[in-house]
Scaffold this active site. Sequence first.
Site, short mmCIF file in Angstrom:
data_model
loop_
_atom_site.label_atom_id
_atom_site.label_comp_id
_atom_site.label_asym_id
_atom_site.label_seq_id
_atom_site.Cartn_x
_atom_site.Cartn_y
_atom_site.Cartn_z
CE LYS A 13 -1.95 -1.02 3.94
NZ LYS A 13 -1.24 -2.25 4.28
NE ARG A 122 7.95 -2.33 6.07
CZ ARG A 122 6.65 -2.16 6.30
NH1 ARG A 122 5.88 -1.65 5.36
NH2 ARG A 122 6.14 -2.50 7.46
NE ARG A 153 6.61 0.03 9.88
CZ ARG A 153 5.44 0.00 9.24
NH1 ARG A 153 5.31 0.60 8.08
NH2 ARG A 153 4.40 -0.61 9.76
NE ARG A 164 2.52 -4.52 11.26
CZ ARG A 164 3.55 -4.41 10.41
NH1 ARG A 164 4.72 -4.93 10.73
NH2 ARG A 164 3.39 -3.78 9.29
#
Length: 209
Positions: A13, A122, A153, A164
Amino acid sequence: MKIVFLGPPGAGKGTQAMVISRELGIPHISTGDIFRQNIKNETPLGVAAKKFIDEGRLVPDDLTLDLVNDRLAAADCKNGYLLDGFPRTLPQAEALDEKVALDYAVNVDVAHDHLIDRLSGRRVCPECGASYHITTLDGAQECAVCGNLLIQRDDDKPETIRKRLEVYEAQTRALIDFYRDKGILVDIDGARSVQEVRADILAALGSDA
Ligand code: AP5
Ligand code: ZN
């Protein structure tokens, strides 16, 4: 144009929203980015949101809705916006629906095993928000856009990623039917290259930018 991007954590996204919002000339509003900025600046909102985000849970609706309402009232939202990561619960979707008529809800979907690979590899730029994957960085440690050092992150740890994904299934997946019933849902297969996904989304939005 008023658009929301739906999809599980890691579906792409943010990657797509950053480019597509620029091409459409509308602001990219990521609630996750706004929370992370507040955490970095140690604001009261950041302090309140941090414990939820670190555990992979959703920030309570009242805090999230206040933040989004403030952001949508800004002058740059007059001609539309791209919401990334909001709404994420039915109460959030209903609250948004009372205030605005969306043009599209773009659902970017990817299977869970791919999502775990994407999120654990990531790396993000803390300055400009650009997102990368270790497999395509070729050892580079700096952001290709602004040169800042990339970071991982805090919520991209394996156990937080699993949480999540559970939270997405329990609380967010239902929004797909909410927007399908409204006739504005666009389904996008997010398991292809960044360029293919981008082209599909732009075609679905009626733009060949
Ligand atoms: P948020 O920041 O919104 O995180 P998220 O939904 O978990 O989404 P991600 O940023 O992890 O994934 P993405 O889909 O943007 O993927 P990306 O493009 O980076 O929210 C974080 C937290 O804030 C939440 O857990 C919650 O606590 C809180 N929060 C936020 N909004 C909230 C709300 N409305 N209500 C309550 N709480 C809220 O891509 C992922 C990786 O894949 C990258 O490495 C990228 O390079 C790679 N990639 C992308 N596309 C492709 C492709 N096509 N092929 C291969 N690799 C790809
Ligand atoms: Zn950057």
